[in-house]
Design a protein around this motif. Sequence first.
Motif, PDB file in Angstrom:
ATOM      1  N   LEU A   1       0.815  -1.217   0.000  1.00 43.82           N
ATOM      2  CA  LEU A   1       0.000   0.000   0.000  1.00 43.82           C
ATOM      3  C   LEU A   1       0.845   1.262   0.000  1.00 43.82           C
ATOM      4  N   THR A   2       2.166   1.116   0.154  1.00 39.26           N
ATOM      5  CA  THR A   2       3.069   2.258   0.052  1.00 39.26           C
ATOM      6  C   THR A   2       3.463   2.534  -1.391  1.00 39.26           C
ATOM      7  N   SER A   3       3.136   1.634  -2.297  1.00 41.70           N
ATOM      8  CA  SER A   3       3.550   1.734  -3.700  1.00 41.70           C
ATOM      9  C   SER A   3       2.601   2.631  -4.486  1.00 41.70           C
ATOM     10  N   PRO A   4       3.109   3.371  -5.455  1.00 40.34           N
ATOM     11  CA  PRO A   4       2.217   4.106  -6.357  1.00 40.34           C
ATOM     12  C   PRO A   4       1.276   3.174  -7.109  1.00 40.34           C
ATOM     13  N   THR A   5       1.717   1.916  -7.287  1.00 42.75           N
ATOM     14  CA  THR A   5       0.897   0.902  -7.944  1.00 42.75           C
ATOM     15  C   THR A   5       0.900  -0.348  -7.069  1.00 42.75           C
ATOM     16  N   PRO A   6       0.009  -0.413  -6.071  1.00 43.67           N
ATOM     17  CA  PRO A   6       0.039  -1.520  -5.105  1.00 43.67           C
ATOM     18  C   PRO A   6      -0.032  -2.906  -5.729  1.00 43.67           C
ATOM     19  N   SER A   7      -0.736  -3.035  -6.839  1.00 46.49           N
ATOM     20  CA  SER A   7      -0.860  -4.349  -7.470  1.00 46.49           C
ATOM     21  C   SER A   7       0.476  -4.865  -7.981  1.00 46.49           C
ATOM     22  N   SER A   8       1.470  -3.986  -8.137  1.00 40.71           N
ATOM     23  CA  SER A   8       2.770  -4.403  -8.658  1.00 40.71           C
ATOM     24  C   SER A   8       3.584  -5.171  -7.620  1.00 40.71           C
ATOM     25  N   THR A   9       3.287  -4.991  -6.336  1.00 44.02           N
ATOM     26  CA  THR A   9       4.074  -5.650  -5.298  1.00 44.02           C
ATOM     27  C   THR A   9       3.240  -6.522  -4.370  1.00 44.02           C
ATOM     28  N   ALA A  10       1.910  -6.383  -4.410  1.00 46.97           N
ATOM     29  CA  ALA A  10       1.054  -7.174  -3.519  1.00 46.97           C
ATOM     30  C   ALA A  10       1.051  -8.635  -3.948  1.00 46.97           C
ATOM     31  N   PRO A  11       1.046  -9.557  -2.990  1.00 44.35           N
ATOM     32  CA  PRO A  11       0.965 -10.977  -3.345  1.00 44.35           C
ATOM     33  C   PRO A  11      -0.438 -11.327  -3.811  1.00 44.35           C
ATOM     34  N   SER A  12      -0.539 -12.297  -4.683  1.00 43.94           N
ATOM     35  CA  SER A  12      -1.853 -12.762  -5.134  1.00 43.94           C
ATOM     36  C   SER A  12      -2.342 -13.852  -4.202  1.00 43.94           C
ATOM     37  N   PRO A  13      -3.638 -13.813  -3.820  1.00 42.84           N
ATOM     38  CA  PRO A  13      -4.162 -14.888  -2.965  1.00 42.84           C
ATOM     39  C   PRO A  13      -4.006 -16.226  -3.665  1.00 42.84           C
ATOM     40  N   SER A  14      -3.552 -17.225  -2.927  1.00 39.63           N
ATOM     41  CA  SER A  14      -3.378 -18.545  -3.532  1.00 39.63           C
ATOM     42  C   SER A  14      -4.327 -19.559  -2.916  1.00 39.63           C
ATOM     43  N   THR A  15      -4.309 -19.689  -1.585  1.00 38.17           N
ATOM     44  CA  THR A  15      -5.167 -20.685  -0.954  1.00 38.17           C
ATOM     45  C   THR A  15      -6.452 -20.091  -0.408  1.00 38.17           C
ATOM     46  N   ASN A  16      -6.450 -18.790  -0.095  1.00 32.56           N
ATOM     47  CA  ASN A  16      -7.631 -18.153   0.476  1.00 32.56           C
ATOM     48  C   ASN A  16      -8.412 -17.456  -0.623  1.00 32.56           C
ATOM     49  N   LYS A  17      -9.437 -18.104  -1.115  1.00 32.94           N
ATOM     50  CA  LYS A  17     -10.195 -17.575  -2.242  1.00 32.94           C
ATOM     51  C   LYS A  17     -11.072 -16.392  -1.856  1.00 32.94           C
ATOM     52  N   LYS A  18     -11.247 -16.150  -0.544  1.00 32.49           N
ATOM     53  CA  LYS A  18     -12.075 -15.032  -0.107  1.00 32.49           C
ATOM     54  C   LYS A  18     -11.354 -13.698  -0.253  1.00 32.49           C
ATOM     55  N   LEU A  19     -10.035 -13.737  -0.347  1.00 35.01           N
ATOM     56  CA  LEU A  19      -9.267 -12.506  -0.463  1.00 35.01           C
ATOM     57  C   LEU A  19      -9.321 -11.969  -1.882  1.00 35.01           C
ATOM     58  N   LYS A  20      -9.464 -10.660  -1.987  1.00 33.55           N
ATOM     59  CA  LYS A  20      -9.561 -10.021  -3.297  1.00 33.55           C
ATOM     60  C   LYS A  20      -8.182  -9.572  -3.775  1.00 33.55           C
ATOM     61  N   PRO A  21      -7.950  -9.570  -5.068  1.00 32.25           N
ATOM     62  CA  PRO A  21      -6.690  -9.024  -5.584  1.00 32.25           C
ATOM     63  C   PRO A  21      -6.592  -7.540  -5.232  1.00 32.25           C
ATOM     64  N   THR A  22      -5.376  -7.043  -5.024  1.00 34.46           N
ATOM     65  CA  THR A  22      -5.181  -5.638  -4.699  1.00 34.46           C
ATOM     66  C   THR A  22      -5.364  -4.790  -5.949  1.00 34.46           C
ATOM     67  N   PRO A  23      -6.189  -3.724  -5.879  1.00 31.78           N
ATOM     68  CA  PRO A  23      -6.375  -2.839  -7.045  1.00 31.78           C
ATOM     69  C   PRO A  23      -5.068  -2.174  -7.448  1.00 31.78           C
ATOM     70  N   GLY A  24      -5.066  -1.633  -8.653  1.00 31.86           N
ATOM     71  CA  GLY A  24      -3.857  -1.008  -9.170  1.00 31.86           C
ATOM     72  C   GLY A  24      -3.465   0.251  -8.448  1.00 31.86           C
TER      73      GLY A  24
END
Length: 425
Positions: A233-256
Amino acid sequence: MPPQKVIIDTDPGVDDVLALLLALSAGEEELQVLLISLTFGNVDVEGCLLNVVSMFHVIELERKWRLESGLPVGFGCLSAHKPIIAVGADRPLEDEVVLGDYFRAFCSCSPLGGELWQAPHFTPEQTWKHMFATTPVLEKDEEHPPNFRPTNSPAHKEILRILRENPVDSVTIIAVGPLTNLALAAEEDPETFLRVKEVVVMGGNIDVPGNVTPNGEFNTVACPYSAARIYSLTSPTPSSTAPSPSTNKKLKPTPGTFSRRLNLTIFPLDITTPHFLTQETFTNAIAPLLSYPSPSPLAQWTKIFINATFAMLKKIYSGEAPGDTDFSLHDPMCVYYVLTRQRGGWEALEERDIRIETSGKWTRGMCIVDHRGKRVELDAKKPVLLGDVGIWAHCEFGNRVRQMVKSPDEKGMAGEMLRRIYGGA
């Protein structure tokens, strides 16, 4: 100037309790502790609840003792405002639970002090545990806690409520445990979470070894996915560094992108380990309080589990240098920073691209920093490092973390902490 409003997110073990005592012993003009949110970590979340309720019980005994002894009661912060206590995450967002109860924490079922059986009068008869239940059952004339307010709302929802009800940039979060509660809050309502003034984190290790694995510090190892999400969340583009949910399907991908970036300050082992408490310093500080006409409840209580911690350190480091048995003040340092940052003397490395490894077999929770050489301009709009395929040096990507590297007084912190906690401030 009004007091600084803070939320303390914690997994109360020994240094967490010292951090809480340091915060609550502040003057009412210094801090207003709005919320203490509990997470698993040093022990399971139920053990954390017992530890923190026991602490408030002892504080109440201490205040009565000081009043009867003609001493300043102290704990002005607590006298002016009763904080809410909320129970939060009982496990990491992904992977297995890693607890730190191999190292003394302190309730009878946890590391603080399996030692506290020696002083059962310091454990409250009424833990108000049922008040934290999803559907609390309250008796009409039931006694309520004297110095805190329980809630049955999950910790991450309380964090969001407080940030929503207070002006933007008016609340600081001090996080001294795994970052699961914070990640849950950011997941549910990122824009509200980003209203926070600053998130101050004890966690990670950059240029020193880890303390639970060769490469990992406990808080980041316990829930690396949460740490990675918060750092992103410190990144200008959070989706570039946020991990993608793998086992927890309830978690949403981080917006750009979001409307603003997180202001994150970290205190890794690099800076916290050299700030320590020696057994001699601690013993000298509480000795007068133990021999006062009647002994201080707070001095008696803390003596039990802090001395047990020193004993454990001596076992772990048997035969090593004497300094290895000193007790590092990891968590209190974050509170100390918030209390003293107006004095100046703190130094930080700004906007460091620090990322958290979430899935490595040997590197779970490791802080990754790019130490490679100079940039090569392959495209004027996209400066990259030679051979880089991980967009580490792209001007629009990467985290922007503030890493604290120097305090105003490395040797004086322990003394000021003790003076504040035991009434000498």
